[in-house]
Scaffold this motif. Sequence first.
Motif, short mmCIF file in Angstrom:
data_model
loop_
_atom_site.label_atom_id
_atom_site.label_comp_id
_atom_site.label_asym_id
_atom_site.label_seq_id
_atom_site.Cartn_x
_atom_site.Cartn_y
_atom_site.Cartn_z
N UNK A 21 0.91 -1.06 0.29
CA UNK A 21 0.03 0.05 -0.03
C UNK A 21 0.75 1.24 0.31
N UNK A 22 0.60 2.17 -0.91
CA UNK A 22 1.33 3.28 -0.98
C UNK A 22 1.44 4.27 0.17
N UNK A 23 0.43 4.16 0.92
CA UNK A 23 -0.16 5.05 1.89
C UNK A 23 0.14 4.32 3.34
N UNK A 24 0.72 5.27 4.12
CA UNK A 24 1.04 4.96 5.42
C UNK A 24 0.02 5.05 6.61
N UNK A 25 -0.15 4.23 7.59
CA UNK A 25 -1.34 4.37 8.41
C UNK A 25 -1.31 5.81 9.22
N UNK A 26 -0.30 6.27 9.40
CA UNK A 26 -0.12 7.50 10.18
C UNK A 26 -0.80 8.49 9.16
N UNK A 27 -0.73 8.53 7.92
CA UNK A 27 -1.07 9.48 7.02
C UNK A 27 -2.67 9.42 6.76
N UNK A 28 -3.32 8.16 7.00
CA UNK A 28 -4.73 8.15 6.99
C UNK A 28 -5.08 8.61 8.33
N UNK A 29 -4.51 8.43 9.60
CA UNK A 29 -4.82 9.22 10.76
C UNK A 29 -4.76 10.65 10.61
N UNK A 30 -3.73 11.20 10.03
CA UNK A 30 -3.54 12.63 9.93
C UNK A 30 -4.96 12.98 9.30
N UNK A 31 -5.21 12.46 8.19
CA UNK A 31 -6.32 13.04 7.34
C UNK A 31 -7.61 12.90 8.32
N UNK A 32 -7.89 11.82 8.92
CA UNK A 32 -8.92 11.83 9.54
C UNK A 32 -8.97 12.88 10.78
N UNK A 33 -7.80 13.32 11.39
CA UNK A 33 -7.76 14.53 12.06
C UNK A 33 -8.20 15.60 11.47
N UNK A 34 -7.71 16.01 10.17
CA UNK A 34 -8.19 17.10 9.45
C UNK A 34 -9.82 17.12 9.46
N UNK A 35 -10.30 15.94 8.92
CA UNK A 35 -11.85 16.08 8.88
C UNK A 35 -12.44 16.53 10.45
N UNK A 36 -11.85 15.79 11.41
CA UNK A 36 -12.46 15.98 12.61
C UNK A 36 -12.46 17.67 13.13
N UNK A 37 -11.24 17.97 12.91
CA UNK A 37 -11.11 19.36 12.98
C UNK A 37 -11.86 20.39 12.28
#
Length: 476
Positions: free
Chosen positions: A364-380
């Motif tokens: 997967x070209x994407x790291x778990x931490x990157x998805x977490x960071x994106x979820x944070x942007x949605x949350x905020x």
Amino acid sequence: MKYEAVIGLEVHAQLATNTKIFCGCSTRFGAEPNTQTCPVCSGMPGALPVMNRKVLEYTVKSGLAMNCRISPLSVFARKNYFYPDLPKGYQISQFDKPICEHGHVEIVLDGEIRRIGITRIHMEEDAGKNLHEAAPGYSLVDLNRACVPLMEIVSEPDIRTPREAAVYMKKVRTILRYLGVCDGNMEQGSLRCDANVSVRPVGQKEFGTRSELKNINSFRFVEKAIEYEIDRQIKLIESGGKVVQETRLWDAAAGRTYSMRGKEEAHDYRYFPDPDLVPIEVDVAWVDGIRASMVELPDAMRERFVSEFGLPEYDAEVLTAERNLAEWFENVVKAGGAPKAASNWIMGDLMKLLNEENRSIDDCPLKPAQLAAMLKLIDEGVISGKIAKTVFDELYRTGKEPAEIVKEKGLVQISDESAIEDEIRRIVDASPKELERYRAGDVKLMGFFVGQVMKATKGKANPKVVNELLRKVLEG
Ligand code: ADP
Ligand code: MG
Ligand code: ZN
């Protein structure tokens, strides 16, 4: 009359050892024919087999994972038959003293847990392979696969539907892959099964006569072959015929099974203990050591995902189908992602993109931490859920950090109320008819206005703010 099917599977799993079960030859798939052979696996008279300890360890591990009793004493037996891919004239297998017995596997079907009994798991060697197409007019024999270690997992006749059979086989594959004892590659034949199928009138206790469908090598075919077979048997009985016990083959191209031979009985094989191999004694401490070293199994992980993260049973089941996928999910949560949101993105967008490119989670070209960071942007509230789709695609394609993508593409959500209200007033002024209908009670038009605002702001307006302000303006 209504019928019910009775199904039992014999799953053959090739063990992921480097060398064969009774000699030191390589087990690597795809080599030139007969380049991975020696006097033992090519059946030369007088050559003596020596047991590969890893095979025993892997089989015991699998037995423990499938809740079996591990026999303190187990014996190899010779199963005698003639076929050109079997140079010794017998296959070394286990008969009345298999290494594992009396186990079970749990499957989840339509949200319900079902338990399928495991009669036995035994060790055996694979046969070679006859090649009928390599040389015109001849059949050739490749012995690279001869003596490759197999584990046969025999289920109780506890399965009732074709789908249940497929789900069970998937579960077995999942468990073996968690343990790392079998790669589960069905295209290369590392996992295949024989399906035993019979039918009986609903309410009847005795089983009907079964047929055995040989060598099925995909989940889809398990389902299709059993479906066909049930149908065939019912039609046969209904038309006054009788099911005969026989071995049948599945023809994937034609979508049907056909008779291969009458079913042989155990006594036809003249089983007897192999005098070249000593009985296997396993001591309790060694088994305990294996048990202690085992990874967390899929069922335990599924239950933990439900209790620890509050995931629905369904999500937990999907995420734990592959250990690396489950770990990927856990890493998103560890990096601060909300579990259910993480699960949604993984099961939806991520799996879709991976499937499109035939990739596994391992690359997967994407790291778990990157998805977490994106979820944070949605949350905020920095980006909307809709914009997040764009961010996610970009994230997957480029591997850039979510915040960077948002900044670069100017995707920051507009939450500034006055800017949004200006936009709303402009749209409402330009749509007098819709406004009139809305005020006359056609509240469905709310959707129309929301759509217009989102379109005008290129999806960047904060939906919560849009809804609040729209209601205020529309209601005057
Ligand atoms: P073999 O195929 O070598 O004769 P077994 O007698 O152990 O071996 O049975 C093999 C499989 O057939 C098992 O998975 C068992 O659950 C299943 N089975 C036995 N009887 C029936 C039946 N009447 N209908 C469907 N499956 C059956
Ligand atoms: Mg059988
Ligand atoms: Zn060899």
